[in-house]
Scaffold this motif. Sequence first.
Motif, PDB file in Angstrom:
ATOM      1  N   TYR A   6       0.395  -1.443   0.042  1.00 15.07           N
ATOM      2  CA  TYR A   6       0.020  -0.069   0.156  1.00 15.07           C
ATOM      3  C   TYR A   6       0.784   1.175  -0.089  1.00 15.07           C
ATOM      4  O   TYR A   6       0.696   2.214  -0.754  1.00 15.07           O
ATOM      5  N   LEU A   7       1.068   0.653   0.801  1.00 10.04           N
ATOM      6  CA  LEU A   7       2.933   2.700   0.836  1.00 10.04           C
ATOM      7  C   LEU A   7       3.994   2.730  -0.226  1.00 10.04           C
ATOM      8  O   LEU A   7       3.220   3.861  -0.749  1.00 10.04           O
ATOM      9  N   LYS A   8       3.586   1.221  -1.292  1.00 11.12           N
ATOM     10  CA  LYS A   8       4.417   2.224  -1.999  1.00 11.12           C
ATOM     11  C   LYS A   8       3.490   2.645  -3.272  1.00 11.12           C
ATOM     12  O   LYS A   8       4.314   3.214  -4.108  1.00 11.12           O
ATOM     13  N   SER A   9       2.167   2.505  -3.369  1.00 19.42           N
ATOM     14  CA  SER A   9       0.968   2.564  -4.079  1.00 19.42           C
ATOM     15  C   SER A   9       1.078   4.613  -3.606  1.00 19.42           C
ATOM     16  O   SER A   9       0.342   4.461  -4.629  1.00 19.42           O
ATOM     17  N   VAL A  10       1.360   4.971  -3.190  1.00 15.09           N
ATOM     18  CA  VAL A  10       0.750   6.435  -2.731  1.00 15.09           C
ATOM     19  C   VAL A  10       2.472   6.877  -2.559  1.00 15.09           C
ATOM     20  O   VAL A  10       2.944   6.851  -1.694  1.00 15.09           O
ATOM     21  N   PRO A  11       2.683   8.007  -3.615  1.00 12.69           N
ATOM     22  CA  PRO A  11       3.794   8.652  -3.824  1.00 12.69           C
ATOM     23  C   PRO A  11       3.609   9.382  -2.980  1.00 12.69           C
ATOM     24  O   PRO A  11       5.621   9.801  -2.811  1.00 12.69           O
ATOM     25  N   ALA A  12       2.647  10.404  -1.844  1.00 13.79           N
ATOM     26  CA  ALA A  12       3.005  10.726  -0.840  1.00 13.79           C
ATOM     27  C   ALA A  12       2.074  10.652  -0.051  1.00 13.79           C
ATOM     28  O   ALA A  12       0.877  10.724  -0.376  1.00 13.79           O
ATOM     29  N   ARG A  13       3.042  11.116   1.157  1.00 16.73           N
ATOM     30  CA  ARG A  13       1.819  10.792   2.288  1.00 16.73           C
ATOM     31  C   ARG A  13       1.614  12.140   3.519  1.00 16.73           C
ATOM     32  O   ARG A  13       3.188  13.048   3.597  1.00 16.73           O
ATOM     33  N   PHE A  14       1.315  12.906   4.275  1.00 19.51           N
ATOM     34  CA  PHE A  14       0.721  13.724   4.658  1.00 19.51           C
ATOM     35  C   PHE A  14       1.045  13.312   6.097  1.00 19.51           C
ATOM     36  O   PHE A  14      -0.681  12.655   6.612  1.00 19.51           O
ATOM     37  N   GLN A  87     -10.117  -0.557   6.518  1.00 22.03           N
ATOM     38  CA  GLN A  87     -10.808  -0.034   7.764  1.00 22.03           C
ATOM     39  C   GLN A  87      -9.681   0.242   9.018  1.00 22.03           C
ATOM     40  O   GLN A  87      -9.363   1.429   9.229  1.00 22.03           O
ATOM     41  N   ARG A  88      -8.830  -0.586   8.864  1.00 21.08           N
ATOM     42  CA  ARG A  88      -7.172  -0.491   9.776  1.00 21.08           C
ATOM     43  C   ARG A  88      -6.055   1.025   9.574  1.00 21.08           C
ATOM     44  O   ARG A  88      -5.972   1.644  10.274  1.00 21.08           O
ATOM     45  N   ILE A  89      -5.829   0.752   7.988  1.00 17.98           N
ATOM     46  CA  ILE A  89      -5.324   1.935   7.407  1.00 17.98           C
ATOM     47  C   ILE A  89      -6.344   3.503   7.808  1.00 17.98           C
ATOM     48  O   ILE A  89      -5.265   4.333   8.098  1.00 17.98           O
ATOM     49  N   LEU A  90      -7.636   3.304   7.333  1.00 11.42           N
ATOM     50  CA  LEU A  90      -8.003   4.805   8.493  1.00 11.42           C
ATOM     51  C   LEU A  90      -8.625   4.440   9.408  1.00 11.42           C
ATOM     52  O   LEU A  90      -8.154   5.949   9.872  1.00 11.42           O
ATOM     53  N   ALA A  91      -8.397   3.811  10.570  1.00 16.49           N
ATOM     54  CA  ALA A  91      -8.158   3.677  12.490  1.00 16.49           C
ATOM     55  C   ALA A  91      -6.654   4.578  12.191  1.00 16.49           C
ATOM     56  O   ALA A  91      -6.780   5.324  13.094  1.00 16.49           O
ATOM     57  N   ASP A  92      -5.761   3.786  11.794  1.00 14.05           N
ATOM     58  CA  ASP A  92      -4.566   4.499  12.154  1.00 14.05           C
ATOM     59  C   ASP A  92      -4.267   5.385  11.734  1.00 14.05           C
ATOM     60  O   ASP A  92      -3.345   6.388  12.716  1.00 14.05           O
ATOM     61  N   ASN A  93      -4.483   5.990  10.568  1.00 18.19           N
ATOM     62  CA  ASN A  93      -4.829   7.259   9.994  1.00 18.19           C
ATOM     63  C   ASN A  93      -6.006   8.409  10.251  1.00 18.19           C
ATOM     64  O   ASN A  93      -5.557   9.765   9.633  1.00 18.19           O
ATOM     65  N   GLU A  94      -6.450   8.479  11.229  1.00 19.62           N
ATOM     66  CA  GLU A  94      -7.463   9.529  11.632  1.00 19.62           C
ATOM     67  C   GLU A  94      -6.960  10.744  11.966  1.00 19.62           C
ATOM     68  O   GLU A  94      -7.531  11.723  11.669  1.00 19.62           O
ATOM     69  N   ASP A  96      -4.471  12.228  10.935  1.00 20.92           N
ATOM     70  CA  ASP A  96      -3.627  12.132   9.393  1.00 20.92           C
ATOM     71  C   ASP A  96      -4.593  13.437   8.903  1.00 20.92           C
ATOM     72  O   ASP A  96      -4.122  13.845   8.358  1.00 20.92           O
ATOM     73  N   MET A  97      -5.864  12.300   8.674  1.00 20.33           N
ATOM     74  CA  MET A  97      -6.936  12.898   7.890  1.00 20.33           C
ATOM     75  C   MET A  97      -7.658  14.022   8.186  1.00 20.33           C
ATOM     76  O   MET A  97      -7.288  14.588   7.527  1.00 20.33           O
ATOM     77  N   GLU A  98      -7.594  13.870   9.295  1.00 15.36           N
ATOM     78  CA  GLU A  98      -7.771  14.990  10.551  1.00 15.36           C
ATOM     79  C   GLU A  98      -6.794  16.734   9.872  1.00 15.36           C
ATOM     80  O   GLU A  98      -7.691  17.509   9.278  1.00 15.36           O
TER      81      GLU A  98
END
Length: 108
Positions: A6-14, A87-94, A96-98
């Motif tokens: 998953y991380l390799k498929s995302v070019p950048a993360r906030f 769902q785990r990704i969403l929960a772990d990054n709540e 970051d998303m905010e």
Amino acid sequence: AETDAYLKSVPARFLLEFFTPCTGVIEVNQGRLEMAKQSLREIDVVGVTENFEPFLAQLAKQYNWKTPDLPRLHAGESDDIPAQFRQRILADNEADMELHEYAKTLAR
């Protein structure tokens, strides 16, 4: 293995960690999130990936920079991520998303 793919498929993360002073693993809580938001408020120019071209135009105008023509790359969502892992990704990054949603309000 799923996380790496998953991380390799995302070019950048906030990341919350980028805007808050820390070393190693941190406990994400409301206080740390507010500290990150304060840090964003102190930055002269805030941009987000989904508005990258207008952000580059703003930098060019504000700082008289010449910005290169960049290829459009889109990683997009992958359908092969299991729902439970998503769902785990969403929960772990709540947090970051905010923070990302908050950054979008500053990027206007």
